[in-house]
Design an enzyme around this catalytic site. Structure first.
Site, PDB file in Angstrom:
ATOM      1  N   CYS A  17      37.094  -7.992  27.646  1.00  0.00           N
ATOM      2  CA  CYS A  17      35.977  -7.851  28.775  1.00  0.00           C
ATOM      3  C   CYS A  17      35.034  -8.843  28.989  1.00  0.00           C
ATOM      4  CB  CYS A  17      35.340  -6.522  28.388  1.00  0.00           C
ATOM      5  SG  CYS A  17      34.717  -6.583  26.579  1.00  0.00           S
TER       6      CYS A  17
ATOM      7  N   HIS B  87      27.714  -6.488  30.214  1.00  0.00           N
ATOM      8  CA  HIS B  87      28.302  -7.215  28.770  1.00  0.00           C
ATOM      9  C   HIS B  87      28.491  -8.596  29.183  1.00  0.00           C
ATOM     10  CE1 HIS B  87      31.599  -6.724  25.473  1.00  0.00           C
ATOM     11  NE2 HIS B  87      30.369  -7.023  25.267  1.00  0.00           N
TER      12      HIS B  87
END
Length: 415
Positions: free
Chosen positions: A45, A101
């Protein structure tokens, strides 16, 4: 920009899923263009999201593995050439709802990168009900960490996070519908913990085990996100924005163990096709003909270039995007030859050369997995079942040489 988390290539109906009902994503595919050979910038990710925000290979920013939940000093520092910052120069309101993130500190958060509004979580995974940070097995937090923010201030809600992301995406669109806007809808579905919607409180617990969960749990999570996408598309239609709004749907990497990556091999955290090839649908009725399936090869940072081109943004001097605008070739029905690179670093406890490297050029894919060299003709063998390296030695040697040069370049210029 709708980006799912850990969605498998074959998890939605328009890509062959037999068990998941995804009518709204499938509608996007019917009304837009579906790409069969699109890739995430990475098999995980944080690196892929870095590639999207910067429009460049993530290795240049020192982010090529997921940021840890705690004690990770890596972060993507703000820049004048981040995607939302560049869109603001063209008069766009910018919003990110959902997962970030790319840094736990406010100083590296979405607002500092040019997002006017952020509502969501800064880390990699949270409980869908409590919105507390969850970690991989073996990593224990000293105390629960609540990871939900509105801009830079902590916030609290009681709803299922997928639904909350949808609702705040709708609110952003409503608020900015009279002028140009860019919205990134970053769903946490279908990332673990595998907590389906509407669970009674007694069954919401998270056991700190990635292996807990079933395919039925996973499908329920996906279907709830699809319902949210339907709500967003319905709102665009009611506001009469559908015709001239570019809608993009994709995933940040291949699927986890409960995902369906068929007909591809392997999964997330590998550079086999199941780890990096992802769905991509683009709908723009004013510019793209509906119902087209394209074999154009693309990568996440192409979406950055496509969005900037669609918004009429000319990159400033000194900024060198590494993606290409996909809208042009898709409008013309042509394809552009691409040469794309990936690298998966070795685990921290096993220092040394990269665990995996990959190059795709034309139909050929070179893969180096822990010192073993493979070559596949992806047009004939998308499932990577027939290694043809021995019969095409010159090709894999050439692609390996390109990988060496690319690595030297991104490492030499890493920030």
């Amino acid at each position: 920009m709708i980006i799912m988390d850990d969605l498998g290539y074959g998890d939605i109906g328009s890509y062959g899923a037999p068990d998941a009902k995804t009518p709204n994503i499938d509608r996007l595919a019917r009304e837009g263009v579906k790409l069969t050979d699109f890739y995430a910038n990475h098999a995980n990710c944080s690196p892929t999201r870095t590639g999207f925000i910067t429009g460049r290979y993530q290795q240049r920013y020192g982010i090529e593995s997921p940021l840890r939940a705690i004690d990770d000093t890596r972060e993507l520092l703000p820049s004048d050439t981040s995607l939302p910052r560049l869109l603001k120069t063209a008069g766009y309101a910018t919003g990110l709802i959902g997962k970030w993130h790319l840094g736990a500190r406010a100083e590296a958060g979405p607002n500092r990168h040019g997002f006017d509004e952020f509502w969501g979580f800064r880390g990699g995974a949270v409980d869908y009900y409590t919105h507390n940070v969850v970690t991989t097995p073996g990593v224990k937090l000293p105390a629960p960490i609540h990871d939900l923010y509105h801009n830079e201030e902590p916030t609290t809600v009681t709803g299922y996070l997928t639904d909350e992301i949808t609702a705040r995406s709708e609110a952003f669109i409503q608020q900015h519908s009279a002028a140009p806007f860019f919205l990134e809808v970053a769903y946490n579905a279908t990332h673990w913990p595998f907590q389906g919607p509407d669970l009674p409180e007694a069954k919401r617990g998270w056991t700190n085990s990635i292996e807990s969960g079933t395919r039925a749990d996973y499908v329920a999570m996906l279907e709830r996100a699809d319902q949210g996408i339907g709500r967003i598309l319905g709102l665009l239609n009611r506001l009469k924005l559908t015709a001239n709004t570019l809608v993009i749907f994709t995933s940040d990497n291949g699927g986890e163990w409960l995902s369906r990556n068929a007909p591809l091999f392997h999964r997330k955290s590998t550079l086999w096709e199941g780890g990096i090839r992802v769905p991509l649908v683009m709908r723009w009725p004013a510019r793209l003909k509906p119902g087209i399936t394209s074999s154009q090869v693309g990568i996440t940072m192409d979406l950055t270039a496509s969005i900037l081109a669609a918004a009429g943004v000319t990159p400033p001097a000194g900024y060198r995007p590494e993606g290409i605008d996909l809208i042009g070739p898709l409008q013309k029905g042509t394809t552009i030859d691409r040469t794309l690179f990936w690298r998966l670093p070795a685990p921290p406890d096993a220092p040394g050369p990269a665990a995996q490297r990959a190059v795709r050029r034309g139909n050929w894919k070179y893969l180096q997995d822990r010192g073993q060299n493979f070559l596949y003709d992806l047009r004939a063998d998308p499932g990577e079942q027939h290694d043809v390296a021995q019969s095409h030695i010159a090709i894999w040697q050439e692609l390996r040489g390109l990988a060496d040069k690319w690595e030297a370049d991104v490492d030499a210029k890493a920030k």
